[in-house]
Design a protein around this motif. Structure first.
Motif, short mmCIF file in Angstrom:
data_model
loop_
_atom_site.label_atom_id
_atom_site.label_comp_id
_atom_site.label_asym_id
_atom_site.label_seq_id
_atom_site.Cartn_x
_atom_site.Cartn_y
_atom_site.Cartn_z
N SER A 161 60.27 2.95 35.38
CA SER A 161 60.99 3.81 34.44
C SER A 161 60.88 5.27 34.84
CB SER A 161 60.44 3.61 33.02
OG SER A 161 61.16 4.39 32.09
N SER A 162 59.68 5.70 35.29
CA SER A 162 59.48 7.09 35.71
C SER A 162 60.30 7.41 36.95
CB SER A 162 57.99 7.33 35.99
OG SER A 162 57.23 7.14 34.83
N PHE A 163 60.37 6.45 37.88
CA PHE A 163 61.16 6.66 39.10
C PHE A 163 62.64 6.82 38.77
CE2 PHE A 163 63.83 4.68 42.40
CZ PHE A 163 63.62 5.58 43.44
N ILE A 164 63.15 5.89 37.93
CA ILE A 164 64.57 5.94 37.55
C ILE A 164 64.87 7.22 36.79
CG2 ILE A 164 66.38 4.82 36.18
CD1 ILE A 164 65.05 2.15 36.82
N ASP A 165 63.94 7.65 35.94
CA ASP A 165 64.12 8.89 35.19
C ASP A 165 64.23 10.07 36.13
OD1 ASP A 165 64.33 10.31 32.74
OD2 ASP A 165 62.24 10.95 32.94
N ALA A 166 63.41 10.08 37.19
CA ALA A 166 63.44 11.17 38.18
C ALA A 166 64.77 11.17 38.93
CB ALA A 166 62.28 11.02 39.16
N VAL A 167 65.25 9.98 39.30
CA VAL A 167 66.55 9.88 40.00
C VAL A 167 67.67 10.36 39.09
CG1 VAL A 167 68.22 8.28 41.01
CG2 VAL A 167 65.77 8.00 41.48
N ASN A 168 67.60 9.99 37.80
CA ASN A 168 68.62 10.43 36.85
C ASN A 168 68.65 11.94 36.70
OD1 ASN A 168 69.52 7.85 36.31
ND2 ASN A 168 68.29 7.58 34.46
N GLY A 169 67.46 12.56 36.80
CA GLY A 169 67.40 14.01 36.70
C GLY A 169 68.22 14.67 37.80
N PHE A 170 68.19 14.08 39.00
CA PHE A 170 68.99 14.60 40.10
C PHE A 170 70.46 14.21 39.95
CE2 PHE A 170 70.98 13.77 44.24
CZ PHE A 170 70.93 15.04 44.81
N THR A 171 70.70 12.93 39.64
CA THR A 171 72.07 12.42 39.54
C THR A 171 72.88 13.13 38.47
OG1 THR A 171 71.30 10.23 40.21
CG2 THR A 171 73.46 10.33 39.19
N TRP A 172 72.22 13.43 37.33
CA TRP A 172 72.90 14.06 36.21
C TRP A 172 72.63 15.56 36.13
CZ3 TRP A 172 76.67 11.98 33.50
CH2 TRP A 172 76.81 10.58 33.51
N GLY A 173 72.29 16.17 37.26
CA GLY A 173 72.01 17.59 37.29
C GLY A 173 73.28 18.44 37.21
N VAL A 174 73.15 19.69 37.60
CA VAL A 174 74.25 20.64 37.44
C VAL A 174 75.48 20.24 38.24
CG1 VAL A 174 73.41 22.12 39.33
CG2 VAL A 174 74.83 23.11 37.51
N TRP A 175 75.28 19.55 39.37
CA TRP A 175 76.44 19.19 40.19
C TRP A 175 77.30 18.10 39.54
CZ3 TRP A 175 78.12 22.56 43.32
CH2 TRP A 175 77.24 23.42 43.97
N MET A 176 76.68 17.28 38.71
CA MET A 176 77.48 16.32 37.96
C MET A 176 78.39 17.04 36.97
SD MET A 176 78.41 13.20 37.23
CE MET A 176 77.23 11.90 37.63
N SER B 231 70.88 2.31 32.23
CA SER B 231 72.32 2.50 32.04
C SER B 231 72.78 3.82 32.62
CB SER B 231 72.66 2.41 30.54
OG SER B 231 72.45 1.10 30.06
N ASP B 232 71.99 4.88 32.40
CA ASP B 232 72.33 6.19 32.96
C ASP B 232 72.32 6.16 34.49
OD1 ASP B 232 72.68 7.38 30.53
OD2 ASP B 232 70.71 8.34 30.47
N PHE B 233 71.37 5.42 35.06
CA PHE B 233 71.27 5.30 36.51
C PHE B 233 72.53 4.64 37.08
CE2 PHE B 233 70.06 2.49 40.11
CZ PHE B 233 69.74 3.47 41.04
N ALA B 234 72.96 3.54 36.46
CA ALA B 234 74.15 2.84 36.92
C ALA B 234 75.40 3.71 36.77
CB ALA B 234 74.33 1.53 36.15
N LEU B 235 75.52 4.37 35.62
CA LEU B 235 76.68 5.21 35.36
C LEU B 235 76.76 6.36 36.34
CD1 LEU B 235 79.07 6.16 33.59
CD2 LEU B 235 77.40 7.35 32.16
N GLY B 236 75.65 7.06 36.52
CA GLY B 236 75.64 8.23 37.41
C GLY B 236 75.96 7.87 38.85
N THR B 237 75.36 6.80 39.34
CA THR B 237 75.59 6.38 40.72
C THR B 237 77.05 6.00 40.95
OG1 THR B 237 73.32 5.52 40.83
CG2 THR B 237 74.85 4.77 42.52
N CYS B 238 77.61 5.20 40.04
CA CYS B 238 79.00 4.77 40.17
C CYS B 238 79.96 5.96 40.08
CB CYS B 238 79.35 3.75 39.09
SG CYS B 238 78.54 2.14 39.30
#
Length: 503
Positions: A5-20, A435-442
């Motif tokens: 969960s912590s790893f996915i949360d960290a990835v989401n922080g990057f995926t959903w950052g300012v560039w998103m 869910s956020d991880f899947a959405l952001g990546t796609c």
């Protein structure tokens, strides 16, 4: 599980950052300008296209497609997701969610229009979406890169929608009934899985029929209840609007983390709810029997308005006007039992919507919201299945792979309900992070194709407008406008009578 969960949360922080934010909002604004603010100019036309007549053995009706797409849109994000946005971004997030919905409608228009343009037939049914657009729209005469990219897209979308996206929807249904009736999470999850199995074995026809039956009813009932709560608290409206605007633009706001956090959460939840740019809506759009790609693009754009601008706003206003919400910045609403509720539901969630409804509906409110959520989230799940199946059909396309497609379909029809049962028994943060991880990546993978193909959507929109001004029922004629990769013979067959009458 905590480390994952912590790893996915960290990835989401990057995926959903300012560039998103730049990608989604920037694309939405750019498309809106290039399409001459079509979502306002053709506002009435957008809604009319939802009820476009016609279906066939190969495709479903525009209304069936709209309901199947709305089955995915009007879901968990419209109820629990809005509470999460208020928690993480404060009341100002609701303002940016509305703005994101308006601009996201242009993103949805472009991706759905191009998906319909580049659709094809597999096993007698229309199939299309981001992967098909990548190969057919960008890959012709350009080597194998875009075909490989299409395969990569399809694999990511298949795994995301079949394995990870259902996590939040399943958890929310189980959590809603657990809060309302104290039904064990595993019991609700098992029931969802079994009903899901019954529906998906019937294919896209059954999925669209179930969506046509449930979606209009559930949306209307939920909005009636929300409007009633808002009207009965109408004296709070000026103060709530002021609070939303203050928190939307303030650098440091009492109830939120400032403008940056408000924008991020508003765009994030607006995108999650509408799925614009993610590629979720394009497979269902491509399945439609329609005479012009823009018609379905219009219908899907209207769906974003209904989902994000209307339903999400209704949920947000319901919580804000009854003061039944909390934020991560220390604010806890004054509604009855809010302190205890905030302690038990630290990340926001469905309990706050249930509390808001309870201020008017009393003890029946938790059950009502749980039932609404069950309908919202279940229709999400069947839509996710169709998207995953369409991606699988792309990965195993070809006449010599018909048997493989049947086997893969059966595996998905059984495997996805099994996963749904498991997701109903994990903790809230993990469900939303997955869910956020899947959405952001796609979204990142799909938006590259949407941006590159957008000029073709602009050309089709110009053709559509010209035919509308000439008093015609718009149809696509590949003899007048076409590109490499378009299934010309399929389109000529679809519009055979119209093309002959114009000769």
């Amino acid at each position: 599980m905590g480390a994952i969960s912590s790893f996915i949360d960290a990835v989401n922080g990057f995926t959903w950052g300012v560039w998103m934010l730049v990608l989604i909002m920037g694309s939405g604004i750019y498309f809106t300008i290039r399409l001459h603010f079509f979502q306002f100019v053709h506002f009435t036309d957008m809604w009319k296209r939802i009820f476009e007549k016609g279906d066939s053995d190969s495709g479903i009706s525009a209304f069936g497609s709209f309901c199947t797409t709305m089955a995915m849109r009007v879901g968990t994000g419209n109820v629990a997701g809005v509470a999460v946005a208020l928690f993480a971004g404060g009341p100002g997030a609701l303002f940016w969610m509305i703005i994101a919905g308006m601009t996201n409608s242009a993103v949805c228009f472009v991706e759905c229009t191009t998906a319909v343009l580049y659709k094809t037939k597999i096993d007698g049914q229309y199939r299309g979406g981001g992967a098909y657009c990548a190969e057919r729209g960008l890959g012709k005469n350009k080597g194998g890169f875009w075909k490989a990219y299409g395969g990569f897209m399809a694999a990511i979308l298949m795994v995301g929608t079949a394995c990870f996206m259902p996590a939040a929807a399943t958890y929310t249904i189980a959590d809603g009934f657990n809060n309302a009736l104290h039904i064990p999470m595993w019991v609700t999850s098992l029931v969802i899985a079994l009903v899901m199995l019954i529906v998906v074995v019937g294919g896209v026809k059954r999925i669209s029929k179930v969506a046509e039956t449930i979606v209009p009813f559930m949306t209307a009932i939920y909005l009636i209840a929300a409007v009633a709560i808002i009207i009965l608290n109408i004296t709070h409206l000026p103060a709530v609007i002021g609070m939303i605007l203050t928190n939307a633009f303030s650098k440091t706001a009492l109830l939120g983390g400032g403008i940056g956090v408000a924008i991020q959460q508003g765009v994030k939840r607006g995108t999650f709810s509408s799925a614009s740019g993610m590629g979720e809506s394009s497979p269902t759009a491509a399945a439609t029997e329609t005479s012009h790609p823009v018609k379905q693009g219009m219908a899907n754009a209207a769906g974003v308005w209904l989902d994000t601008v209307i339903v999400c706003t209704a949920s947000g206003m319901m919580m804000l006007m009854t003061d039944c919400f909390n934020t991560s910045f220390g604010y806890v609403g004054s509604g009855e039992g809010m302190a205890e509720l905030a302690a038990a539901n630290a990340g926001g969630g469905v309990a706050f919507v249930q509390a808001a409804a309870s201020t008017i509906m009393g003890s029946i409110a938790p059950v009502f919201i749980a039932i609404m959520l069950a309908l919202f989230s279940f229709t999400c799940l069947i839509s996710y299945y169709y998207e995953a199946e369409t991606a699988a059909m792309y990965l195993f396309q070809g006449e010599n792979k018909a048997k493989i497609r049947k086997v893969v379909t059966k595996i998905m029809q059984i495997g996805m309900p099994v996963l749904i049962f498991l997701w109903g028994n994990i903790e809230s943060t993990m469900a939303w992070n997955l869910s956020d991880f899947a959405l952001g990546t796609c979204t990142w993978i799909n938006m590259l194709v949407v941006l590159l193909l957008s000029p073709k959507a602009f050309v089709l929109y110009k053709d559509y407008e010209a035919q509308m001004k000439a008093g015609k029922d718009p149809y696509y004629n590949p003899d007048k406008i076409t590109w490499d990769g378009v299934d010309v013979e399929m389109w000529k067959d679809i519009n055979k009578k119209k093309i002959e009458n114009d000769k």
